[in-house]
Design a protein around this motif. Structure first.
Motif, PDB file in Angstrom:
ATOM      1  N   PHE A 199       0.827  -1.206   0.000  1.00 34.73           N
ATOM      2  CA  PHE A 199       0.000   0.000   0.000  1.00 34.73           C
ATOM      3  C   PHE A 199       0.863   1.260   0.000  1.00 34.73           C
ATOM      4  N   THR A 200       1.861   1.291   0.888  1.00 31.46           N
ATOM      5  CA  THR A 200       2.717   2.480   0.994  1.00 31.46           C
ATOM      6  C   THR A 200       3.522   2.695  -0.280  1.00 31.46           C
ATOM      7  N   PHE A 201       4.136   1.615  -0.783  1.00 34.37           N
ATOM      8  CA  PHE A 201       4.937   1.754  -1.998  1.00 34.37           C
ATOM      9  C   PHE A 201       4.064   2.158  -3.183  1.00 34.37           C
ATOM     10  N   GLY A 202       2.938   1.469  -3.357  1.00 37.52           N
ATOM     11  CA  GLY A 202       2.066   1.771  -4.489  1.00 37.52           C
ATOM     12  C   GLY A 202       1.499   3.174  -4.433  1.00 37.52           C
ATOM     13  N   THR A 203       1.155   3.611  -3.226  1.00 38.57           N
ATOM     14  CA  THR A 203       0.598   4.955  -3.072  1.00 38.57           C
ATOM     15  C   THR A 203       1.651   6.020  -3.355  1.00 38.57           C
ATOM     16  N   LEU A 204       2.845   5.843  -2.795  1.00 44.62           N
ATOM     17  CA  LEU A 204       3.926   6.795  -3.064  1.00 44.62           C
ATOM     18  C   LEU A 204       4.262   6.827  -4.554  1.00 44.62           C
ATOM     19  N   LYS A 205       4.268   5.657  -5.180  1.00 44.38           N
ATOM     20  CA  LYS A 205       4.576   5.570  -6.603  1.00 44.38           C
ATOM     21  C   LYS A 205       3.525   6.303  -7.438  1.00 44.38           C
ATOM     22  N   SER A 206       2.258   6.051  -7.181  1.00 43.36           N
ATOM     23  CA  SER A 206       1.201   6.667  -7.976  1.00 43.36           C
ATOM     24  C   SER A 206       1.145   8.177  -7.767  1.00 43.36           C
ATOM     25  N   ILE A 207       1.313   8.612  -6.516  1.00 46.11           N
ATOM     26  CA  ILE A 207       1.307  10.054  -6.235  1.00 46.11           C
ATOM     27  C   ILE A 207       2.500  10.734  -6.908  1.00 46.11           C
ATOM     28  N   GLY A 208       3.660  10.101  -6.823  1.00 49.19           N
ATOM     29  CA  GLY A 208       4.849  10.681  -7.437  1.00 49.19           C
ATOM     30  C   GLY A 208       4.727  10.816  -8.942  1.00 49.19           C
ATOM     31  N   LEU A 209       4.234   9.756  -9.593  1.00 51.15           N
ATOM     32  CA  LEU A 209       4.099   9.787 -11.050  1.00 51.15           C
ATOM     33  C   LEU A 209       2.983  10.740 -11.492  1.00 51.15           C
ATOM     34  N   LYS A 210       1.956  10.859 -10.661  1.00 55.27           N
ATOM     35  CA  LYS A 210       0.825  11.722 -11.026  1.00 55.27           C
ATOM     36  C   LYS A 210       1.164  13.198 -10.898  1.00 55.27           C
ATOM     37  N   GLY A 213       5.623  13.457 -12.372  1.00 57.06           N
ATOM     38  CA  GLY A 213       6.106  12.414 -13.270  1.00 57.06           C
ATOM     39  C   GLY A 213       7.299  12.833 -14.108  1.00 57.06           C
ATOM     40  N   SER A 214       7.344  14.091 -14.526  1.00 54.82           N
ATOM     41  CA  SER A 214       8.446  14.554 -15.367  1.00 54.82           C
ATOM     42  C   SER A 214       9.765  14.605 -14.602  1.00 54.82           C
ATOM     43  N   VAL A 215       9.676  14.732 -13.268  1.00 53.81           N
ATOM     44  CA  VAL A 215      10.873  14.814 -12.439  1.00 53.81           C
ATOM     45  C   VAL A 215      11.263  13.449 -11.870  1.00 53.81           C
ATOM     46  N   LEU A 216      10.268  12.714 -11.384  1.00 60.65           N
ATOM     47  CA  LEU A 216      10.528  11.455 -10.696  1.00 60.65           C
ATOM     48  C   LEU A 216      10.472  10.233 -11.602  1.00 60.65           C
ATOM     49  N   GLY A 217       9.842  10.355 -12.756  1.00 56.53           N
ATOM     50  CA  GLY A 217       9.627   9.191 -13.609  1.00 56.53           C
ATOM     51  C   GLY A 217      10.384   9.235 -14.922  1.00 56.53           C
ATOM     52  N   ARG A 218      10.274   8.124 -15.641  1.00 61.08           N
ATOM     53  CA  ARG A 218      10.850   7.983 -16.976  1.00 61.08           C
ATOM     54  C   ARG A 218      10.061   6.920 -17.720  1.00 61.08           C
ATOM     55  N   PRO A 219      10.116   6.882 -19.046  1.00 60.00           N
ATOM     56  CA  PRO A 219       9.402   5.847 -19.803  1.00 60.00           C
ATOM     57  C   PRO A 219       9.975   4.462 -19.521  1.00 60.00           C
ATOM     58  N   SER A 220       9.107   3.469 -19.404  1.00 56.39           N
ATOM     59  CA  SER A 220       9.556   2.097 -19.186  1.00 56.39           C
ATOM     60  C   SER A 220      10.325   1.606 -20.404  1.00 56.39           C
ATOM     61  N   SER A 221      11.401   0.854 -20.174  1.00 58.99           N
ATOM     62  CA  SER A 221      12.230   0.384 -21.283  1.00 58.99           C
ATOM     63  C   SER A 221      11.513  -0.621 -22.171  1.00 58.99           C
ATOM     64  N   ASP A 222      10.521  -1.331 -21.642  1.00 56.51           N
ATOM     65  CA  ASP A 222       9.803  -2.329 -22.437  1.00 56.51           C
ATOM     66  C   ASP A 222       8.503  -1.787 -23.005  1.00 56.51           C
ATOM     67  N   ASN A 223       8.060  -0.627 -22.544  1.00 60.67           N
ATOM     68  CA  ASN A 223       6.829  -0.019 -23.047  1.00 60.67           C
ATOM     69  C   ASN A 223       6.904   1.487 -22.817  1.00 60.67           C
ATOM     70  N   LEU A 235      14.009   3.142  -4.874  1.00 59.69           N
ATOM     71  CA  LEU A 235      14.699   2.731  -3.647  1.00 59.69           C
ATOM     72  C   LEU A 235      14.163   3.493  -2.435  1.00 59.69           C
ATOM     73  N   LEU A 236      13.946   4.787  -2.602  1.00 57.36           N
ATOM     74  CA  LEU A 236      13.437   5.606  -1.508  1.00 57.36           C
ATOM     75  C   LEU A 236      12.031   5.172  -1.102  1.00 57.36           C
ATOM     76  N   CYS A 237      11.153   4.999  -2.066  1.00 58.95           N
ATOM     77  CA  CYS A 237       9.774   4.592  -1.773  1.00 58.95           C
ATOM     78  C   CYS A 237       9.721   3.207  -1.143  1.00 58.95           C
ATOM     79  N   GLY A 238      10.549   2.281  -1.635  1.00 56.43           N
ATOM     80  CA  GLY A 238      10.587   0.940  -1.064  1.00 56.43           C
ATOM     81  C   GLY A 238      11.090   0.944   0.362  1.00 56.43           C
ATOM     82  N   GLY A 239      12.091   1.764   0.649  1.00 55.83           N
ATOM     83  CA  GLY A 239      12.609   1.860   2.009  1.00 55.83           C
ATOM     84  C   GLY A 239      11.586   2.408   2.983  1.00 55.83           C
ATOM     85  N   ILE A 240      10.866   3.438   2.577  1.00 51.02           N
ATOM     86  CA  ILE A 240       9.814   4.007   3.423  1.00 51.02           C
ATOM     87  C   ILE A 240       8.731   2.969   3.681  1.00 51.02           C
TER      88      ILE A 240
END
Length: 323
Positions: A199-210, A213-223, A235-240
Motif C-alpha cells: 500500500f505504501t509503496f504503491g501509493t507513493l509511486k502513484s502520487i509521485g508519477l501523477k 512524473g516529469s521529475v521522478l519518472g521515466r518511460p519504461s524500457s519495455d513499453n 529505492l526511496l519509496c521501497g525503504g519508506i
C-alpha cells in the motif's frame, strides 16, 4: 484490424523483435521477476537477519548484547560465514516466497478491482495482505528450517543441514504440523506487514508519477507508453514502505520466531500459543527489550531489503516485458 493487431502495429520495432508476446508465459515471467527480487533483497541483508533472530529469541550467547554488538560478536565467535548461517535455507525459501508474493499481488489487485469493485488505494492494501498470506502459507516450512539453522551457534549444532533439520522436525515434533508452529501469528502479522508495504509503496509511486512524473519518472524500457519511477526514487519509496510496515507488525514477528524456536528453548512450555507467547515475552522482558527487541536493527535491515525488493521487481518487470 483487431485491438491486439493495432497495438502490435503501433509498437516499437525493437519491442516486437526482442520482447515476448504480451501474454506468452506471463505468469511464469511474473513468477521469475518476484523470485529474483526476493533473493536480491534477502542476500543484501542476510547478516542483519541472522542477528535479528539471535536477539528475538534471546540466544544465551548473545542475549546480553545489543544489535550492533551482536553484529560484531558473531564473526569473532563463529567466523565471517557465521553471519550467513541459515542463508542457504533462506534462498531456497525466498525465491518461491518472493515469486508467489509479487505474482499473486498482481492477480489479487486485479481481482479486487474488477470483481469486488474496490478501487483507489485501498485495493493495494487488500491485495498486498492476501498476497503476503498466500506466500507465507506456501513457504512457511522453509522459514521454520531457516530459523532453526540461524539460531544455532558454532559448537552447539543440533541440525547438520537443511535436510537433516527437515527430518528431525518431522520425526520428533509431530510430523507436518511441526513445520507450521507459529503460523497463526505469522499470518496475522503478515497481513498488515505485506498490506501496508504494498500500500505504501504503491501509493507513493502513484502520487509521485501523477504529480511529479516529469521529475521522478521515466518511460519504461519495455513499453514507452508506461511511466515508471527512476531507480533512486524506487529505492526511496521501497525503504519508506518497509519501515512503516515493520513498525506495525514487529511484535508479531517476535512472537512467530519464539514459537518457531520453542522446541529448542529452555522456556518452551510457555510459548505454545500466540497469546501465551505474547504475554510471556511482555511480562518477562517488557516492550522495548521483549516485543520490540532487535527493532533498531530491523529498521536498518528492512529499509534496504524492501528498497531492493521493490526496485529489483520494477526492473525485472521491464527486463521480462511485463509492462
Amino acid at each position: 484490424m483487431t485491438s491486439e493487431a493495432a497495438v502490435a502495429a503501433n509498437a516499437p520495432s525493437s519491442a516486437l523483435q526482442s520482447g515476448p508476446a504480451h501474454k506468452d508465459f506471463y505468469l511464469l515471467r511474473s513468477f521469475v521477476a518476484g523470485g529474483v527480487a526476493g533473493c536480491c533483497a534477502k542476500t543484501t541483508i542476510a547478516p542483519l537477519d541472522r542477528v535479528k533472530i539471535l536477539l528475538q529469541a534471546q540466544n544465551p550467547h548473545y542475549k546480553h548484547l545489543g544489535a550492533f554488538s551482536t553484529l560484531l560478536a558473531v564473526p569473532k565467535k563463529e567466523g565471517f560465514l557465521g553471519l550467513y548461517k541459515g542463508n542457504g535455507a533462506m534462498m531456497v525459501r525466498i525465491f518461491p516466497y518472493g515469486a508467489i508474493q509479487f505474482m499473486s499481488f498482481d492477480r489479487y489487485r486485479k481481482f479486487v478491482s474488477i470483481n469486488l469493485g474496490i478501487s483507489g488505494h485501498i485495493h493495494r492494501l487488500m491485495a498486498g495482505s492476501m498476497a503476503g498470506i498466500t506466500a507465507v502459507i506456501c513457504t512457511y516450512p522453509l522459514d521454520m528450517i531457516r530459523a532453526r539453522l540461524a539460531f544455532q551457534v558454532k559448537g552447539e549444532h543440533r541440525y547438520k543441514g537443511i535436510f537433516h533439520a527437515f527430518k528431525t522436525i518431522y520425526t520428533q515434533e509431530g510430523g507436518f504440523p511441526g513445520f507450521y508452529r507459529g503460523l497463526t501469528p505469522t499470518i496475522i502479522g503478515m497481513a498488515p506487514y505485506a498490506g501496508v508495504s504494498f500500500f505504501t509503496f504503491g501509493t507513493l509511486k502513484s502520487i509521485g508519477l501523477k504529480h511529479a512524473g516529469s521529475v521522478l519518472g521515466r518511460p519504461s524500457s519495455d513499453n514507452p507508453d508506461v511511466l515508471v519511477l527512476k531507480t533512486h526514487i524506487n529505492l526511496l519509496c521501497g525503504g519508506i514502505a518497509g519501515a512503516v510496515a515493520q513498525t506495525v507488525s514487529y511484535p508479531l514477528d517476535v512472537t512467530r520466531r519464539r514459537m518457531q524456536l520453542s522446541a529448542i528453548l529452555p522456556d518452551f512450555e510457555k510459548c505454545h500459543t500466540m497469546l501465551q507467547t505474547l504475554k510471556y515475552v511482555y511480562t518477562t522482558y517488557g516492550v522495548r527489550r521483549g516485543l520490540y527487541r532487535g527493532l533498531s536493527l530491523n529498521y536498518i535491515r528492512c529499509i534496504p531489503s524492501q528498497a531492493v525488493a521493490f526496485t529489483t521487481y520494477e526492473i525485472m518487470r521491464q527486463v521480462l516485458y511485463l509492462n
